[in-house]
Motif scaffolding. Structure first.
Motif, PDB file in Angstrom:
ATOM      1  N   PRO A   1      -7.769  10.800  -1.382  1.00  0.00           N
ATOM      2  CA  PRO A   1      -6.764  10.267  -0.896  1.00  0.00           C
ATOM      3  C   PRO A   1      -6.465   9.058  -1.361  1.00  0.00           C
ATOM      4  O   PRO A   1      -5.763   8.292  -0.528  1.00  0.00           O
ATOM      5  N   SER A   2      -7.101   8.472  -1.963  1.00  0.00           N
ATOM      6  CA  SER A   2      -7.044   6.983  -2.083  1.00  0.00           C
ATOM      7  C   SER A   2      -4.728   6.920  -2.663  1.00  0.00           C
ATOM      8  O   SER A   2      -4.412   8.572  -2.869  1.00  0.00           O
ATOM      9  N   LEU A   3      -3.885   6.069  -2.358  1.00  0.00           N
ATOM     10  CA  LEU A   3      -2.578   6.309  -2.800  1.00  0.00           C
ATOM     11  C   LEU A   3      -2.658   5.103  -3.404  1.00  0.00           C
ATOM     12  O   LEU A   3      -3.514   3.884  -3.296  1.00  0.00           O
ATOM     13  N   LEU A   4      -2.293   4.610  -4.830  1.00  0.00           N
ATOM     14  CA  LEU A   4      -1.622   4.209  -5.684  1.00  0.00           C
ATOM     15  C   LEU A   4       0.291   3.537  -5.439  1.00  0.00           C
ATOM     16  O   LEU A   4       0.987   4.379  -5.619  1.00  0.00           O
ATOM     17  N   VAL A   5       0.233   2.177  -5.471  1.00  0.00           N
ATOM     18  CA  VAL A   5       1.467   1.861  -5.830  1.00  0.00           C
ATOM     19  C   VAL A   5       1.534   1.219  -6.467  1.00  0.00           C
ATOM     20  O   VAL A   5       1.106   0.294  -6.808  1.00  0.00           O
ATOM     21  N   LEU A   6       2.721   0.786  -7.484  1.00  0.00           N
ATOM     22  CA  LEU A   6       3.026   0.539  -8.823  1.00  0.00           C
ATOM     23  C   LEU A   6       3.968  -0.327  -8.964  1.00  0.00           C
ATOM     24  O   LEU A   6       5.282   0.048  -9.235  1.00  0.00           O
ATOM     25  N   GLY A   7       3.637  -1.564  -8.570  1.00  0.00           N
ATOM     26  CA  GLY A   7       5.296  -2.177  -8.167  1.00  0.00           C
ATOM     27  C   GLY A   7       5.364  -2.593  -9.482  1.00  0.00           C
ATOM     28  O   GLY A   7       4.607  -3.084 -10.715  1.00  0.00           O
ATOM     29  N   SER A   8       6.370  -3.395  -9.498  1.00  0.00           N
ATOM     30  CA  SER A   8       7.718  -3.946 -10.375  1.00  0.00           C
ATOM     31  C   SER A   8       7.120  -5.071 -10.810  1.00  0.00           C
ATOM     32  O   SER A   8       8.021  -6.272 -12.031  1.00  0.00           O
ATOM     33  N   ASP A   9       6.529  -6.004  -9.477  1.00  0.00           N
ATOM     34  CA  ASP A   9       6.197  -7.460  -9.128  1.00  0.00           C
ATOM     35  C   ASP A   9       5.326  -7.941  -8.747  1.00  0.00           C
ATOM     36  O   ASP A   9       5.023  -6.425  -7.713  1.00  0.00           O
ATOM     37  N   PRO A  10       4.463  -8.895  -8.405  1.00  0.00           N
ATOM     38  CA  PRO A  10       3.469  -9.354  -7.814  1.00  0.00           C
ATOM     39  C   PRO A  10       4.415  -8.811  -6.245  1.00  0.00           C
ATOM     40  O   PRO A  10       3.256  -8.868  -4.661  1.00  0.00           O
TER      41      PRO A  10
ATOM     42  N   LEU B   1       2.164  -7.186  -2.090  1.00  0.00           N
ATOM     43  CA  LEU B   1       2.684  -7.339  -0.353  1.00  0.00           C
ATOM     44  C   LEU B   1       2.924  -7.031   0.621  1.00  0.00           C
ATOM     45  O   LEU B   1       2.225  -6.980   1.531  1.00  0.00           O
ATOM     46  N   PHE B   2       3.953  -6.610  -0.205  1.00  0.00           N
ATOM     47  CA  PHE B   2       5.123  -5.907   1.475  1.00  0.00           C
ATOM     48  C   PHE B   2       4.468  -4.471   1.210  1.00  0.00           C
ATOM     49  O   PHE B   2       4.418  -4.148   2.587  1.00  0.00           O
ATOM     50  N   ALA B   3       4.112  -3.478  -0.082  1.00  0.00           N
ATOM     51  CA  ALA B   3       3.026  -2.524   0.615  1.00  0.00           C
ATOM     52  C   ALA B   3       2.102  -2.572   2.109  1.00  0.00           C
ATOM     53  O   ALA B   3       1.651  -1.855   2.413  1.00  0.00           O
ATOM     54  N   ALA B   4       0.686  -3.984   1.181  1.00  0.00           N
ATOM     55  CA  ALA B   4       0.180  -3.958   1.957  1.00  0.00           C
ATOM     56  C   ALA B   4       0.546  -3.719   3.445  1.00  0.00           C
ATOM     57  O   ALA B   4      -0.166  -4.008   4.640  1.00  0.00           O
TER      58      ALA B   4
ATOM     59  N   LEU C   1      -2.503   5.411  10.954  1.00  0.00           N
ATOM     60  CA  LEU C   1      -3.427   5.115  11.883  1.00  0.00           C
ATOM     61  C   LEU C   1      -4.986   4.881  11.888  1.00  0.00           C
ATOM     62  O   LEU C   1      -5.728   5.191  12.867  1.00  0.00           O
ATOM     63  N   SER C   2      -5.036   4.680  10.383  1.00  0.00           N
ATOM     64  CA  SER C   2      -6.831   4.632  10.130  1.00  0.00           C
ATOM     65  C   SER C   2      -7.339   3.325   9.714  1.00  0.00           C
ATOM     66  O   SER C   2      -6.483   2.608   9.335  1.00  0.00           O
ATOM     67  N   ASP C   3      -8.191   2.992   9.294  1.00  0.00           N
ATOM     68  CA  ASP C   3      -8.556   1.807   8.119  1.00  0.00           C
ATOM     69  C   ASP C   3      -8.210   2.475   6.843  1.00  0.00           C
ATOM     70  O   ASP C   3      -8.814   2.894   6.364  1.00  0.00           O
ATOM     71  N   TRP C   4      -7.618   1.356   5.944  1.00  0.00           N
ATOM     72  CA  TRP C   4      -7.088   1.592   4.260  1.00  0.00           C
ATOM     73  C   TRP C   4      -7.869   0.230   4.234  1.00  0.00           C
ATOM     74  O   TRP C   4      -6.813  -0.680   4.458  1.00  0.00           O
ATOM     75  N   ARG C   5      -8.780  -0.047   2.761  1.00  0.00           N
ATOM     76  CA  ARG C   5      -8.439  -0.428   2.649  1.00  0.00           C
ATOM     77  C   ARG C   5      -7.661  -1.331   1.201  1.00  0.00           C
ATOM     78  O   ARG C   5      -7.543  -0.742   0.689  1.00  0.00           O
ATOM     79  N   ALA C   6      -6.904  -2.571   0.801  1.00  0.00           N
ATOM     80  CA  ALA C   6      -5.538  -2.920   0.457  1.00  0.00           C
ATOM     81  C   ALA C   6      -6.430  -3.236  -1.091  1.00  0.00           C
ATOM     82  O   ALA C   6      -7.016  -4.546  -0.962  1.00  0.00           O
ATOM     83  N   VAL C   7      -6.867  -2.518  -2.467  1.00  0.00           N
ATOM     84  CA  VAL C   7      -7.233  -3.566  -3.252  1.00  0.00           C
ATOM     85  C   VAL C   7      -6.324  -4.172  -4.375  1.00  0.00           C
ATOM     86  O   VAL C   7      -5.670  -2.922  -5.125  1.00  0.00           O
ATOM     87  N   MET C   8      -5.844  -4.619  -4.302  1.00  0.00           N
ATOM     88  CA  MET C   8      -5.032  -5.778  -6.004  1.00  0.00           C
ATOM     89  C   MET C   8      -5.563  -6.018  -6.550  1.00  0.00           C
ATOM     90  O   MET C   8      -7.024  -6.653  -6.907  1.00  0.00           O
ATOM     91  N   LEU C   9      -4.956  -4.998  -7.872  1.00  0.00           N
ATOM     92  CA  LEU C   9      -5.610  -5.111  -8.653  1.00  0.00           C
ATOM     93  C   LEU C   9      -4.523  -4.926 -10.178  1.00  0.00           C
ATOM     94  O   LEU C   9      -3.387  -5.504  -9.993  1.00  0.00           O
TER      95      LEU C   9
ATOM     96  N   PRO D   1       0.099  -3.098 -10.109  1.00  0.00           N
ATOM     97  CA  PRO D   1      -0.825  -2.218  -9.380  1.00  0.00           C
ATOM     98  C   PRO D   1      -1.573  -2.275  -7.803  1.00  0.00           C
ATOM     99  O   PRO D   1      -2.605  -3.563  -7.818  1.00  0.00           O
ATOM    100  N   VAL D   2      -1.076  -1.940  -6.802  1.00  0.00           N
ATOM    101  CA  VAL D   2      -2.612  -2.270  -5.488  1.00  0.00           C
ATOM    102  C   VAL D   2      -3.320  -0.380  -5.152  1.00  0.00           C
ATOM    103  O   VAL D   2      -1.939   0.379  -5.039  1.00  0.00           O
ATOM    104  N   VAL D   3      -4.558  -0.646  -4.984  1.00  0.00           N
ATOM    105  CA  VAL D   3      -4.875   0.705  -4.375  1.00  0.00           C
ATOM    106  C   VAL D   3      -5.052   0.957  -2.976  1.00  0.00           C
ATOM    107  O   VAL D   3      -5.656   0.077  -2.437  1.00  0.00           O
ATOM    108  N   PHE D   4      -4.623   1.431  -2.003  1.00  0.00           N
ATOM    109  CA  PHE D   4      -5.028   1.654  -0.708  1.00  0.00           C
ATOM    110  C   PHE D   4      -6.238   2.894  -0.583  1.00  0.00           C
ATOM    111  O   PHE D   4      -5.632   3.707  -1.075  1.00  0.00           O
ATOM    112  N   VAL D   5      -7.827   2.164  -0.505  1.00  0.00           N
ATOM    113  CA  VAL D   5      -8.710   3.172  -0.560  1.00  0.00           C
ATOM    114  C   VAL D   5      -8.591   3.275   1.256  1.00  0.00           C
ATOM    115  O   VAL D   5      -9.179   2.719   2.254  1.00  0.00           O
TER     116      VAL D   5
END
Length: 317
Positions: free
Chosen positions: A263-272, A276-279, A287-295, A174-178
């Protein structure tokens, strides 16, 4: 025998959660490795003293109106125990109002703290904890994974909430974009219609079933399994950039969904590597600041353990 009036202190740790996961509206939830920590100590006097560091400092109530305090009080009341004086020291990391279960984490912190403080006086079962937490939250999809960890399926029965915890495939990343912006759950829910077309309901039933299989056994199916017709499109007007980024990520083959009410979005990657591709995509096109949180997926859920009463730095761990 320990008495309820004894001065006791416990350390509580509760994970963030992402509910819905696309099609599993109000049913599926995932615990992730982002944690609020809290030390709760009973006092010989009465009243409540609350100190908050991190997220919510200077914003959340520091008296009996604090959500953690209310949850402790509800748990004590559920077993007929008088509420003692309390001192709370919280270190909050889970973002508020962004679809990562911050209110559920606060409620679960309280009921689990009560369990620890009353150990030896009254015993709480898993069902007891889920019932009290659900009564406060209103639905179990966030409190269940916060309590028990992993992927949870939660549902209501005539006798109260129930859950099933499942282990997630180790390939799920998972990676969450906040974002900086927030969105209230109440507003998000108000945008949904009272009924949906039969074909949309059938669509989501199939995708929800597929999503459970994808998460526990076949991560390569996550993109198809996270399609949704019940809630995300109706809420899109309240979070247009979230909606646009989800479309972008899904067009690139990534299983992107709204995290909880957004409004955060979650990407459920099938591999790590997919994280990184999503980030990179979000950094390039947002268009604005989104913090990528690798989880990682949290496997334990909420934990509570005794904490030395004499410790002058309660969270100095």
């Amino acid at each position: 025998m320990t008495r309820a009036a004894d001065v006791r202190s416990v350390l509580v740790r509760v994970p963030a959660t992402s509910a819905n996961l696309g099609p599993g509206f109000d049913t599926l939830g995932l615990a992730v490795s982002l944690y609020d920590e809290l030390v709760v100590t009973t006092t010989t006097g009465s009243g409540v003293e609350v100190h908050v560091e991190g997220v919510g400092a200077g914003e959340v109530p520091t008296d009996e109106g604090n959500l953690v305090v209310q949850a402790i009080a509800a748990a004590y009341a559920s077993v007929g125990q008088p509420l003692p004086g309390l001192r709370l020291e919280a270190r909050n990391v889970i973002p508020h109002g962004r679809g990562l279960g911050s209110s559920a984490a606060a409620i679960v912190s309280g009921v689990v703290a009560a369990k620890g403080l009353l150990e030896g006086v009254v015993e709480f079962s898993s069902a007891d904890l889920l019932r009290v937490a659900t009564e406060m939250e209103g639905h179990p999809d966030n409190v269940a994974p916060a309590l028990f960890g992993g992927l949870t399926i939660a549902w209501m029965t005539s006798s109260g909430p129930a859950h099933k915890r499942l282990l997630v495939h180790r390939g799920v990343s998972p990676v969450v974009f906040v974002p900086e912006s927030t969105l209230s759950t109440k507003l998000a829910r108000s945008l949904q219609p009272a009924s949906v077309p039969h074909e949309d309901a059938t669509f989501n039933v199939s995708r929800s079933a597929l999503l459970v299989a994808a998460l526990i056994q076949s991560p390569e199916l996550l993109l198809a399994a996270t399609e949704d017709r019940l809630h995300q499109s109706y809420r899109a007007s309240a979070m247009p950039e979230t909606d646009a980024l989800i479309s972008l990520l899904r067009d690139a083959g990534l299983a992107a969904v709204v995290s909880g009410a957004g409004p955060s979005l979650l990407v459920l990657g099938s591999d790590p590597a997919q994280r990184l591709f999503a980030a990179d995509l979000v950094a390039e096109h947002s268009l604005s600041d989104w913090r990528a949180v690798m989880l990682a997926v949290d496997l334990r859920g909420a934990t509570v353990k005794p904490h030395p009463v004499e410790n002058q730095d309660p969270l100095g761990i």
